[in-house]
Design an enzyme around this catalytic site. Structure first.
Site, PDB file in Angstrom:
ATOM      1  N   ASP A  30      18.164 116.552  24.332  1.00 49.66           N
ATOM      2  CA  ASP A  30      17.717 116.592  25.673  1.00 49.66           C
ATOM      3  C   ASP A  30      18.842 115.572  26.374  1.00 49.66           C
ATOM      4  O   ASP A  30      19.512 114.777  25.917  1.00 49.66           O
ATOM      5  CB  ASP A  30      16.500 115.751  25.520  1.00 49.66           C
ATOM      6  CG  ASP A  30      15.763 115.969  26.773  1.00 49.66           C
ATOM      7  OD1 ASP A  30      16.236 116.655  27.800  1.00 49.66           O
ATOM      8  OD2 ASP A  30      14.463 115.176  26.965  1.00 49.66           O
ATOM      9  N   ASN A  78      11.127 126.794  28.514  1.00 49.61           N
ATOM     10  CA  ASN A  78      12.073 126.694  29.071  1.00 49.61           C
ATOM     11  C   ASN A  78      12.518 127.934  30.149  1.00 49.61           C
ATOM     12  O   ASN A  78      13.515 128.012  31.196  1.00 49.61           O
ATOM     13  CB  ASN A  78      13.430 126.616  28.574  1.00 49.61           C
ATOM     14  CG  ASN A  78      13.440 124.987  27.997  1.00 49.61           C
ATOM     15  OD1 ASN A  78      13.962 124.603  26.955  1.00 49.61           O
ATOM     16  ND2 ASN A  78      12.863 124.189  28.685  1.00 49.61           N
TER      17      ASN A  78
HETATM   18  C1  FPP Z   1      17.490 119.673  27.358  1.00 49.75           C
HETATM   19  O1  FPP Z   1      18.235 118.954  28.436  1.00 49.75           O
HETATM   20  C2  FPP Z   1      18.383 121.027  26.998  1.00 49.75           C
HETATM   21  C3  FPP Z   1      18.104 122.117  26.949  1.00 49.75           C
HETATM   22  C4  FPP Z   1      16.820 122.835  27.563  1.00 49.75           C
HETATM   23  C5  FPP Z   1      19.231 122.988  26.505  1.00 49.75           C
HETATM   24  C6  FPP Z   1      19.967 122.804  25.340  1.00 49.75           C
HETATM   25  C7  FPP Z   1      21.091 123.732  25.137  1.00 49.75           C
HETATM   26  C8  FPP Z   1      22.221 123.389  24.432  1.00 49.75           C
HETATM   27  C9  FPP Z   1      22.519 122.159  24.103  1.00 49.75           C
HETATM   28  C10 FPP Z   1      23.352 124.578  24.247  1.00 49.75           C
HETATM   29  C11 FPP Z   1      22.604 125.671  23.393  1.00 49.75           C
HETATM   30  C12 FPP Z   1      23.651 126.201  22.796  1.00 49.75           C
HETATM   31  C13 FPP Z   1      23.553 126.367  21.356  1.00 49.75           C
HETATM   32  C14 FPP Z   1      24.989 126.690  20.740  1.00 49.75           C
HETATM   33  C15 FPP Z   1      22.488 126.544  20.454  1.00 49.75           C
HETATM   34  P1  FPP Z   1      17.619 118.970  29.952  1.00 49.75           P
HETATM   35  O2  FPP Z   1      18.511 119.826  30.802  1.00 49.75           O
HETATM   36  O3  FPP Z   1      16.180 119.184  29.938  1.00 49.75           O
HETATM   37  O4  FPP Z   1      18.135 117.731  30.339  1.00 49.75           O
HETATM   38  P2  FPP Z   1      17.727 116.951  31.503  1.00 49.75           P
HETATM   39  O5  FPP Z   1      16.352 116.326  30.918  1.00 49.75           O
HETATM   40  O6  FPP Z   1      18.517 115.685  31.567  1.00 49.75           O
HETATM   41  O7  FPP Z   1      17.530 117.571  32.802  1.00 49.75           O
END
Ligand code: FPP
Length: 252
Positions: A30, A78
């Site tokens: 996250d 998501n």
């Molecule tokens: C949450 O942070 C993150 C996600 C929903 C996506 C995570 C995806 C990756 C790390 C890449 C996936 C790739 C592979 C290789 C498995 P957020 O976007 O909700 O962060 P925020 O709360 O700061 O907005």
């Protein structure tokens, strides 16, 4: 000498020998969006940086000899995000799966076995095919890396209950014979130990539908670090903190 020991200058050999490392670590990746915003970048750049952190932490976990790691990349909720962001995450997942195919020998030598946990239905067809072929060639390895995409704990339990109901309907199982093990055996994580330690960076303090069945007795480690900034030292710190906990599993 084990890596964690050599990296921790304060740890004596006696201290290290007493450590029981977590067998399974779950990580909620996250903070990618905020990381990007802080730098004036698109959210997708945050996910790209997060995917690179994922690669580093996978390798480090394997070097430490962690038996299993589950990375939460994309939840069943998501899909509500803007199409452009969903596409960017799917592209990163696709890139990683292709890379895992191309670097099968490298992963083999690192002792990494890649496994998918989640609901295949709803994923792009080419990604489903990539997952299927990757899993076919994935025999037992030192470290299992579970990638949770289109994953939701409630959905996983529902999935398991439906499979059990089908067995009952087919006359293979009696309702009164259903045990906890039947539910566990039909989860996406069947055959793997429950997570001993769950790590959530980015200053959020919730599970967000991650491994909700399996986390019944997990230890938690929270931190304000945003996932793209998460380092090997942070994993060391989480493991060392975990090793200090007194786990009683309801006993005394
Ligand atoms: C949450 O942070 C993150 C996600 C929903 C996506 C995570 C995806 C990756 C790390 C890449 C996936 C790739 C592979 C290789 C498995 P957020 O976007 O909700 O962060 P925020 O709360 O700061 O907005």
């Amino acid at each position: 000498m084990p890596l964690l020991f050599t990296r921790c200058f304060f740890m004596t050999k006696e201290m290290y020998e007493k450590l029981t490392l977590p067998r399974h670590i779950g990580i909620i990746m996250d903070g990618n969006g905020r990381w990007a915003k802080q730098r004036g970048l698109e959210r997708s750049e945050g996910h790209k940086a997060g995917a690179n952190t994922f690669r580093r932490i996978c390798d480090y976990g394997a070097e430490l000899g962690i038996e299993c790691m589950t990375f939460y990349a994309f939840s069943t909720e998501n899909w509500k995000r803007p199409v452009k962001e969903v596409e960017a995450i799917m592209n990163l997942f696709r890139d990683y799966l292709n890379e895992a195919h191309d670097r099968e020998d490298e992963n083999e030598s690192k002792g990494l076995r890649i496994r998918y946990v989640g609901e295949r239905e709803g994923l792009p067809q080419d990604i489903i095919s990539l997952i299927n072929t990757l899993e076919e060639g994935s025999a037992d390895k030192k470290t299992t890396v579970n990638i949770a995409v289109n994953y939701g704990g409630r959905n996983e339990i529902l999935h398991s209950v439906r499979k059990i109901a089908a067995q009952v309907e087919a006359g293979e199982l009696k309702a009164e014979d259903i045990e906890l093990k039947n539910i566990e055996d039909n989860l996406f994580t069947a055959g793997l130990p429950d997570p001993d330690l769950i790590i959530r960076p980015s200053g959020e303090y919730r599970l967000s539908n991650f491994l909700i069945w399996q986390a019944a007795y997990s230890e938690f480690w929270f931190s304000d670090i945003l996932w793209p900034d998460f380092t090997e030292d942070d994993l060391d710190n989480a493991i060392i903190e975990y090793c200090k906990r007194n786990r009683r599993f309801g006993g005394v």
